[in-house]
Design a protein around this motif. Structure first.
Motif, PDB file in Angstrom:
ATOM      1  N   GLY A 106       0.823  -1.201   0.000  1.00 41.91           N
ATOM      2  CA  GLY A 106       0.000   0.000   0.000  1.00 41.91           C
ATOM      3  C   GLY A 106       0.855   1.248   0.000  1.00 41.91           C
ATOM      4  N   LEU A 107       0.598   2.138  -0.944  1.00 37.95           N
ATOM      5  CA  LEU A 107       1.246   3.450  -0.966  1.00 37.95           C
ATOM      6  C   LEU A 107       0.250   4.439  -0.378  1.00 37.95           C
ATOM      7  N   SER A 108       0.507   4.908   0.838  1.00 30.10           N
ATOM      8  CA  SER A 108      -0.446   5.758   1.569  1.00 30.10           C
ATOM      9  C   SER A 108      -1.853   5.168   1.503  1.00 30.10           C
ATOM     10  N   PRO A 109      -2.035   3.934   1.991  1.00 30.78           N
ATOM     11  CA  PRO A 109      -3.355   3.308   1.900  1.00 30.78           C
ATOM     12  C   PRO A 109      -4.378   4.014   2.783  1.00 30.78           C
ATOM     13  N   ALA A 110      -5.598   4.095   2.306  1.00 30.41           N
ATOM     14  CA  ALA A 110      -6.679   4.725   3.060  1.00 30.41           C
ATOM     15  C   ALA A 110      -7.101   3.826   4.217  1.00 30.41           C
ATOM     16  N   PHE A 112      -6.529   4.716   7.818  1.00 28.42           N
ATOM     17  CA  PHE A 112      -5.780   4.834   9.072  1.00 28.42           C
ATOM     18  C   PHE A 112      -5.937   6.207   9.717  1.00 28.42           C
ATOM     19  N   TRP A 113      -7.058   6.876   9.425  1.00 28.82           N
ATOM     20  CA  TRP A 113      -7.313   8.166  10.058  1.00 28.82           C
ATOM     21  C   TRP A 113      -7.759   7.945  11.508  1.00 28.82           C
ATOM     22  N   LYS A 114      -7.707   9.015  12.319  1.00 27.43           N
ATOM     23  CA  LYS A 114      -7.999   8.905  13.756  1.00 27.43           C
ATOM     24  C   LYS A 114      -9.492   8.794  14.046  1.00 27.43           C
ATOM     25  N   GLY A 115     -10.300   9.621  13.397  1.00 28.14           N
ATOM     26  CA  GLY A 115     -11.716   9.647  13.724  1.00 28.14           C
ATOM     27  C   GLY A 115     -12.490  10.479  12.731  1.00 28.14           C
ATOM     28  N   ASP A 116     -13.691  10.882  13.133  1.00 28.26           N
ATOM     29  CA  ASP A 116     -14.589  11.589  12.222  1.00 28.26           C
ATOM     30  C   ASP A 116     -14.020  12.909  11.726  1.00 28.26           C
ATOM     31  N   LEU A 117     -13.324  13.642  12.598  1.00 29.00           N
ATOM     32  CA  LEU A 117     -12.790  14.942  12.193  1.00 29.00           C
ATOM     33  C   LEU A 117     -11.734  14.785  11.110  1.00 29.00           C
ATOM     34  N   ASP A 118     -10.865  13.795  11.281  1.00 34.62           N
ATOM     35  CA  ASP A 118      -9.839  13.546  10.267  1.00 34.62           C
ATOM     36  C   ASP A 118     -10.458  13.092   8.949  1.00 34.62           C
ATOM     37  N   PHE A 119     -11.494  12.265   9.027  1.00 35.64           N
ATOM     38  CA  PHE A 119     -12.152  11.803   7.810  1.00 35.64           C
ATOM     39  C   PHE A 119     -12.847  12.964   7.106  1.00 35.64           C
ATOM     40  N   VAL A 191     -14.946   3.862   6.247  1.00 35.80           N
ATOM     41  CA  VAL A 191     -14.683   3.435   7.625  1.00 35.80           C
ATOM     42  C   VAL A 191     -13.201   3.088   7.741  1.00 35.80           C
ATOM     43  N   PRO A 192     -12.655   3.135   8.955  1.00 39.93           N
ATOM     44  CA  PRO A 192     -11.243   2.777   9.125  1.00 39.93           C
ATOM     45  C   PRO A 192     -10.985   1.310   8.770  1.00 39.93           C
TER      46      PRO A 192
END
Length: 269
Positions: A106-110, A112-119, A191-192
């Motif tokens: 994975g090159l910067s795979p989607a 792994f954000w922290k939560g709703d604000l990051d998304f 979703v994460p």
């Protein structure tokens, strides 16, 4: 049937582009890869030259996986290696978790954000890109002739947008605008990533240190969540690193798709 290209020789390596992009995103690295791998590029549903993303009553994840499995069957691929960028990286990891592939990179795979604000930040970023693409599209043929203009317009995705030639810039811009329905549907179900990947499926994660879409802290989260994976930093690269660091990306993809002890692979050199 999804639009695809197939060339080169060796172990098959399927490459999956990111959201609102297209298979041509991989062109900067395919010539070198094809010396070592049979390379398969394809357009995701709702992107490039592939049919629309039609979910019906299925989840987007199920639709994308069904299309991937159908492509493997059409091309007679039995558990190929897979690699992807952004959404494509997430698809690669999901394919590994489902035991469909021999390795995943994975090159910067989607995912792994922290939560709703990051998304929300990620969604806003792509909304801004979509709006910008629609605004500049009438003037795009003129802007595309300027390396400086290409660099500025692609600055949030890569650090060296000037390396994308005018023809591919125009194609990418049109694809981004046309992919809006697919983008909206995919983000609606975002979703994460939380799946488990079997220890016998090698995983490699590479992250650009100047990624402005999926910020580099997410690379650290990926490291913590997937401690058994090989983790690589692509120094100075943005979210779409294929033009930013051709050799670094080629090395990461060859490393990730190699059997055995990846640290001793001869064909990376």
């Amino acid at each position: 049937m999804l639009a695809y290209e197939r060339f080169g020789s060796g172990e098959p390596l399927v490459l999956v582009h990111g959201i609102s992009h297209r298979r041509q995103a991989w062109y900067p690295v395919t010539e070198q890869l094809a010396e070592h791998r049979e390379v398969i590029l394809f357009d995701l549903p709702g992107h490039g030259e592939s049919p629309d993303l039609v979910a019906d009553d299925r989840s987007v994840k199920d639709v994308l996986q069904e299309e991937l499995v159908a492509l493997f069957a059409e091309l007679d691929l039995d558990r190929p290696h897979i690699a992807g960028n952004s959404l494509g990286g997430r698809i690669a990891l999901e394919a590994a978790a489902d035991g469909l592939v021999s390795s995943a990179t994975g090159l910067s795979p989607a995912g792994f954000w922290k939560g709703d604000l990051d998304f929300l930040y990620i969604r806003a970023h792509f909304a801004a890109l979509q709006a910008s693409a629609r605004v500049v599209k009438p003037a795009a043929p003129t802007l595309a002739r300027s390396a400086f203009a290409r660099k500025v317009l692609l600055a949030s995705l890569m650090t060296h947008g000037d390396r994308v030639d005018a023809e591919n810039f125009l194609g990418d811009l049109s694809c981004m605008v046309a992919a809006r329905p697919a983008l909206k549907r995919i983000f609606k179900e975002g979703v994460p990533f939380d799946a488990d990947i079997a220890a016998d499926i090698p995983v490699t994660i590479a992250w650009g240190t100047k990624d402005r879409v999926l910020l580099p802290y997410q690379g650290e989260r990926a490291r913590n969540q997937l401690p058994g994976a090989e983790h690589i930093w692509l120094e100075g690269s943005g979210h779409v690193p294929m033009a930013d660091d051709v050799q670094g990306v080629v090395d990461a993809l060859l490393l990730g798709s190699s059997h055995g002890l990846r640290s001793t692979v001869a064909d990376v050199a």
